[in-house]
Design a protein around this motif. Sequence first.
Motif, PDB file in Angstrom:
ATOM      1  N   UNK A 197       0.835  -1.203   0.000  1.00 24.30           N
ATOM      2  CA  UNK A 197       0.000   0.000   0.000  1.00 24.30           C
ATOM      3  C   UNK A 197       0.866   1.249   0.000  1.00 24.30           C
ATOM      4  N   UNK A 198       0.628   2.107  -0.966  1.00 20.61           N
ATOM      5  CA  UNK A 198       1.213   3.441  -0.919  1.00 20.61           C
ATOM      6  C   UNK A 198       0.058   4.409  -0.841  1.00 20.61           C
ATOM      7  N   UNK A 223       8.964   1.168   0.038  1.00 24.40           N
ATOM      8  CA  UNK A 223       8.539   0.424   1.227  1.00 24.40           C
ATOM      9  C   UNK A 223       7.427  -0.556   0.871  1.00 24.40           C
ATOM     10  N   UNK A 224       6.515  -0.123   0.016  1.00 18.32           N
ATOM     11  CA  UNK A 224       5.406  -1.028  -0.299  1.00 18.32           C
ATOM     12  C   UNK A 224       5.841  -2.135  -1.252  1.00 18.32           C
ATOM     13  N   UNK A 279       2.557  10.227   2.264  1.00 17.86           N
ATOM     14  CA  UNK A 279       3.736   9.392   2.480  1.00 17.86           C
ATOM     15  C   UNK A 279       3.743   8.847   3.904  1.00 17.86           C
ATOM     16  N   UNK A 280       3.939   7.531   4.019  1.00 16.88           N
ATOM     17  CA  UNK A 280       3.896   6.870   5.314  1.00 16.88           C
ATOM     18  C   UNK A 280       5.266   6.306   5.642  1.00 16.88           C
ATOM     19  N   UNK A 286       8.421   5.785   0.055  1.00 16.07           N
ATOM     20  CA  UNK A 286       7.136   5.199   0.402  1.00 16.07           C
ATOM     21  C   UNK A 286       6.788   4.085  -0.580  1.00 16.07           C
ATOM     22  N   UNK A 287       7.015   4.370  -1.840  1.00 14.38           N
ATOM     23  CA  UNK A 287       6.754   3.382  -2.881  1.00 14.38           C
ATOM     24  C   UNK A 287       7.681   2.186  -2.693  1.00 14.38           C
TER      25      UNK A 287
END
Lengths: 274, 332
Positions: free
Chosen positions: B81-82, B148-149, B86-87, B145-146
């Motif tokens: 999930x992105x 990370x997913x 931004x997470x 973020x991308x």
Amino acid sequence: MTSTALTLRSGRADTKPHGGVSWWLSDVWEMTLRNIRHTLRSPELVSFSLLQPVMFILLFTYVFGGAINIGGGRYAQFLLPGIFVQMALYGSAAGTTIGIATEMREGLMDRFRSMPMSRSAVLVGRTVSEIFRNAVTVAVTVLIGLLVGFRFLNGFLPALGGMLLLLLFGYAVSWFGAFIGLSVPNAEAAQAAGAVWIFPFTLISSAFVPTGTMPGWLQAYAAHSPMTAAVNALRALFSGGPAGSYVLQTVAWSIGLIVVFAPLSVRKYAASSR
Amino acid sequence: MPAAIEVAGLCKSFGSVMALDHLELTVPEGTVHGLLGPNGAGKTTTVRLLSTLISPDDGTAEVFGIDVRSDPRRVRSIIGLTGQYAAVDQLLTGRENLHMIGRLFRLSKSDSRARASELLERFDLGQAADRQTKTYSGGMRRRLDLAASLMARPRLIFLDEPTTGLDPRSRMAVWQMVRELVAEGTTVLLTTQYLEEADQLADSLSVIDQGRVIAGGTPDELKAQVGQDWVGITLIDGAALEETTRLLRERLGTEPVADPETLVVHAPLADGGTLPDLLHLLKGSGVAIANVAVRRPTLDDVFLAVTGRSAEHRTDQRNSGKDTNGKDTERS
Ligand SMILES: Nc1ncnc2c1ncn2[C@@H]1O[C@H](COP(=O)(O)OP(=O)(O)O)[C@@H](O)[C@H]1O
Ligand SMILES: [Mg+2]
């Protein structure tokens, strides 16, 4: 070459037990590490959380101390256990409340919730890391206490036991803080909610003054407050005297807080944003 | 084999707001599906439902045949999930962020480290890998973020407005990454407010509005409903209007519209000609040109074509409850 790498990799995977407790522990460890890094990387927060106890120590020792009759003995010896407990409460309750309320509004929690990790690990990691933070701030406070005349008069093991008890109590209170942090709408509310109860809670106890001079009804409360139990337990462990009943009371309060607020918090976290 | 996403009759309300109103969606594995819609259409709500963050009031949602409501944990282990914002953990470095995510996805320590390094390089974050992400720019944070997913090589990835707020260069970089993902066989559900983005990336599209799918198909099918790009050529001399109109008609096979007042000739850019071709043609015939503009169809045009009302004014019109019928008159 490739096949060696593959064998190694699958070998490692096999020796690692699957699912259940080991995954949970691994998740908790990652979350604890994350929060410990936060603490280490925001030293200004740690020093800020030390400001208040240091100020209290100096104020009470040099300004109010002379006027407070504790019935013999040095005031610093009387005061420091109260400061320790108050500080553990502040750090655990206020810190956890505000920290969690802030994080809940950030996208990172959504990422965690969208991953196959354990739900409780996020909160357990957070509270476990509070133990680390508390240990650091208590260590600094002990040093300052030694400077103003506080001494561990009762030997090493009781002193160590007292510190462990303090960390346990702080850990338990951080679950209460987590619950409040999950219940308030934002960080500002968390700040207010954290401050509202802590002052009366810590002051209406035996932490700074003997409870004997309070009006009867207040005395009744102060005598049974978990704060008083923890402070009296530490006093006895550090300076001598019968500690058993106070220690038991403190442990009971701590377990009670964890048993009630840990599951409530985890449920709230899992259900948030549903 | 089950579709990557299979959604039927999905409903979700927040108080009195019906965010999703019997949404239907099917996305075959290995494709990019675009959810196109204005602000508040229900795009994020759809993504949050499919990534198990919220549960539906009604209807079913399946990811590779797994029901998101009855087995969320299995769904979580195959998706990435992105989100719209931004997470990433701002106090951790880029590398620490990725490694943490890898470990939480049950990668071994060495796999997680290797994968983190690989993604940091690929997303052009190698230089910044060991800096706290609070020092990153918006575009870098988005890319992390991308990354990370993608740590656990998900079979399905959700990208919620991945390029909103990005500068053109970062936008191109994200598009490039999406294309690479698809080349590797990943399924992508992408939400966007930009028709151009959907056109660039998506194999198929659902246009949503007020929680419902109001149009769907390939970008080409949708554009055919909307109309093509239009070119507007401003002439210096009104005497050339007729000649220009004739030349364009012959080359493009469509009917240009000439405006004698402004000296502009509008023509739909059909398959017959590219802009340089047309300019070359006109120049060769001695037509003097003051200005050239190309207008690409926008989300607004899609809305106009599909619903007969503008995307930007949707709330006004919803409130006034009027049913506009300006499909033909409002287009110029
Ligand atoms: N948590 C929420 N509480 C209340 N209303 C919400 C919530 N989430 C979304 N909405 C409402 O649902 C509708 C759809 O929102 P959303 O899915 O975020 O749209 P989009 O992502 O397409 O802009 C909007 O009207 C929005 O205000
Ligand atoms: Mg959105």
